[in-house]
Design a protein around this motif. Sequence first.
Motif, PDB file in Angstrom:
ATOM      1  N   PRO A  15      -6.580  25.157 -14.129  1.00 16.26           N
ATOM      2  CA  PRO A  15      -7.748  24.721 -13.365  1.00 16.26           C
ATOM      3  C   PRO A  15      -7.660  25.211 -11.919  1.00 16.26           C
ATOM      4  CG  PRO A  15      -6.278  22.887 -13.749  1.00 16.26           C
ATOM      5  CD  PRO A  15      -5.745  24.050 -14.534  1.00 16.26           C
ATOM      6  N   ARG A  16      -8.813  25.467 -11.337  1.00 16.13           N
ATOM      7  CA  ARG A  16      -8.851  25.906  -9.947  1.00 16.13           C
ATOM      8  C   ARG A  16      -8.580  24.728  -9.035  1.00 16.13           C
ATOM      9  NH1 ARG A  16     -14.198  29.694  -9.713  1.00 16.13           N
ATOM     10  NH2 ARG A  16     -13.427  31.303 -11.127  1.00 16.13           N
ATOM     11  N   SER A  17      -8.054  25.040  -7.873  1.00 16.99           N
ATOM     12  CA  SER A  17      -7.774  24.001  -6.896  1.00 16.99           C
ATOM     13  C   SER A  17      -9.081  23.465  -6.341  1.00 16.99           C
ATOM     14  CB  SER A  17      -6.913  24.558  -5.765  1.00 16.99           C
ATOM     15  OG  SER A  17      -6.750  23.582  -4.770  1.00 16.99           O
ATOM     16  N   THR A  18      -9.192  22.156  -6.238  1.00 19.40           N
ATOM     17  CA  THR A  18     -10.395  21.541  -5.684  1.00 19.40           C
ATOM     18  C   THR A  18     -10.202  21.163  -4.223  1.00 19.40           C
ATOM     19  OG1 THR A  18      -9.661  19.390  -6.460  1.00 19.40           O
ATOM     20  CG2 THR A  18     -11.124  20.637  -7.914  1.00 19.40           C
ATOM     21  N   VAL A  19      -9.089  21.558  -3.640  1.00 18.46           N
ATOM     22  CA  VAL A  19      -8.810  21.225  -2.252  1.00 18.46           C
ATOM     23  C   VAL A  19      -9.546  22.218  -1.361  1.00 18.46           C
ATOM     24  CG1 VAL A  19      -7.014  20.988  -0.518  1.00 18.46           C
ATOM     25  CG2 VAL A  19      -6.566  20.326  -2.886  1.00 18.46           C
ATOM     26  N   TYR A  20     -10.325  21.724  -0.422  1.00 17.36           N
ATOM     27  CA  TYR A  20     -11.025  22.600   0.497  1.00 17.36           C
ATOM     28  C   TYR A  20     -10.163  22.798   1.742  1.00 17.36           C
ATOM     29  CZ  TYR A  20     -12.273  18.113   2.553  1.00 17.36           C
ATOM     30  OH  TYR A  20     -12.226  16.864   3.097  1.00 17.36           O
ATOM     31  N   PRO A  21     -10.317  23.933   2.437  1.00 25.77           N
ATOM     32  CA  PRO A  21      -9.492  24.160   3.625  1.00 25.77           C
ATOM     33  C   PRO A  21      -9.884  23.220   4.756  1.00 25.77           C
ATOM     34  CG  PRO A  21     -11.069  25.929   3.340  1.00 25.77           C
ATOM     35  CD  PRO A  21     -11.178  25.048   2.142  1.00 25.77           C
ATOM     36  N   VAL A  22      -8.896  22.636   5.372  1.00 19.17           N
ATOM     37  CA  VAL A  22      -9.127  21.732   6.490  1.00 19.17           C
ATOM     38  C   VAL A  22      -9.090  22.555   7.772  1.00 19.17           C
ATOM     39  CG1 VAL A  22      -8.272  19.717   7.732  1.00 19.17           C
ATOM     40  CG2 VAL A  22      -8.083  19.825   5.243  1.00 19.17           C
ATOM     41  N   LYS A  23     -10.180  22.512   8.543  1.00 16.38           N
ATOM     42  CA  LYS A  23     -10.262  23.252   9.799  1.00 16.38           C
ATOM     43  C   LYS A  23     -10.639  22.284  10.909  1.00 16.38           C
ATOM     44  CE  LYS A  23     -11.559  27.496   7.499  1.00 16.38           C
ATOM     45  NZ  LYS A  23     -12.583  28.494   7.274  1.00 16.38           N
ATOM     46  N   PHE A  24      -9.824  22.276  11.957  1.00 21.31           N
ATOM     47  CA  PHE A  24     -10.074  21.414  13.091  1.00 21.31           C
ATOM     48  C   PHE A  24     -10.970  22.131  14.092  1.00 21.31           C
ATOM     49  CE2 PHE A  24      -6.094  19.992  11.246  1.00 21.31           C
ATOM     50  CZ  PHE A  24      -6.350  18.642  11.109  1.00 21.31           C
ATOM     51  N   PRO A  25     -11.663  21.389  14.969  1.00 24.97           N
ATOM     52  CA  PRO A  25     -12.527  22.025  15.955  1.00 24.97           C
ATOM     53  C   PRO A  25     -11.733  22.996  16.826  1.00 24.97           C
ATOM     54  CG  PRO A  25     -12.876  19.652  15.933  1.00 24.97           C
ATOM     55  CD  PRO A  25     -11.721  19.937  15.045  1.00 24.97           C
ATOM     56  N   GLY A  26     -12.262  24.208  17.020  1.00 23.52           N
ATOM     57  CA  GLY A  26     -11.616  25.201  17.843  1.00 23.52           C
ATOM     58  C   GLY A  26     -10.486  25.934  17.159  1.00 23.52           C
ATOM     59  N   TRP A  27     -10.390  25.872  15.838  1.00 23.41           N
ATOM     60  CA  TRP A  27      -9.280  26.520  15.125  1.00 23.41           C
ATOM     61  C   TRP A  27      -9.349  28.040  15.213  1.00 23.41           C
ATOM     62  CZ3 TRP A  27      -9.856  29.942  11.113  1.00 23.41           C
ATOM     63  CH2 TRP A  27     -11.123  30.044  10.574  1.00 23.41           C
ATOM     64  N   ASP A  28     -10.547  28.596  15.380  1.00 23.74           N
ATOM     65  CA  ASP A  28     -10.695  30.042  15.408  1.00 23.74           C
ATOM     66  C   ASP A  28     -10.587  30.650  16.815  1.00 23.74           C
ATOM     67  OD1 ASP A  28     -12.990  28.757  16.172  1.00 23.74           O
ATOM     68  OD2 ASP A  28     -14.354  30.171  15.189  1.00 23.74           O
ATOM     69  N   ARG A  29     -10.561  29.805  17.858  1.00 25.42           N
ATOM     70  CA  ARG A  29     -10.416  30.310  19.226  1.00 25.42           C
ATOM     71  C   ARG A  29      -8.945  30.575  19.523  1.00 25.42           C
ATOM     72  NH1 ARG A  29     -12.830  25.714  22.442  1.00 25.42           N
ATOM     73  NH2 ARG A  29     -13.083  24.704  20.456  1.00 25.42           N
ATOM     74  N   PRO A  30      -8.656  31.590  20.382  1.00 25.70           N
ATOM     75  CA  PRO A  30      -7.257  31.848  20.730  1.00 25.70           C
ATOM     76  C   PRO A  30      -6.674  30.692  21.534  1.00 25.70           C
ATOM     77  CG  PRO A  30      -8.712  33.283  21.983  1.00 25.70           C
ATOM     78  CD  PRO A  30      -9.570  32.528  21.008  1.00 25.70           C
ATOM     79  N   ARG A  31      -5.427  30.412  21.271  1.00 30.84           N
ATOM     80  CA  ARG A  31      -4.754  29.324  21.986  1.00 30.84           C
ATOM     81  C   ARG A  31      -4.369  29.772  23.390  1.00 30.84           C
ATOM     82  NH1 ARG A  31      -0.187  28.113  18.034  1.00 30.84           N
ATOM     83  NH2 ARG A  31      -1.220  29.338  16.455  1.00 30.84           N
ATOM     84  N   PRO A  32      -4.505  28.892  24.374  1.00 32.40           N
ATOM     85  CA  PRO A  32      -4.105  29.282  25.740  1.00 32.40           C
ATOM     86  C   PRO A  32      -2.588  29.421  25.834  1.00 32.40           C
ATOM     87  CG  PRO A  32      -4.734  26.966  25.683  1.00 32.40           C
ATOM     88  CD  PRO A  32      -5.032  27.547  24.320  1.00 32.40           C
TER      89      PRO A  32
END
Length: 94
Positions: free
Chosen positions: A61-78
């Motif tokens: 069976p395929r995984s039913t878990v969706y990816p957890v993404k927090f706000p600002g996850w795609d921005r570069p970290r300072p």
Amino acid sequence: MVHVKEYVRADGTKVRAHSRWAAGARHEMTILAAVALVVVGFAGTTKAGSADGSGKQTPRPRSTVYPVKFPGWDRPRPQPTPTVSYPIPWDRGH
């Protein structure tokens, strides 16, 4: 298992209380243990097939878990900046 109470033999020898197997019980237990070992040994080596008996493996069976993404996850970290304004001795280049 039979429990034998303490007794005295006809020649005067005192026998302590003890337990003993019934006649033939050791042989039967050995056969039972061997059969159990064979069953346990073969239980892990069988192939699991499909319910229709074709022998093909059923897909997982395929995984039913969706990816957890927090706000600002795609921005570069300072990057951290130094907090002291004076030179640190081990930072000097040689």
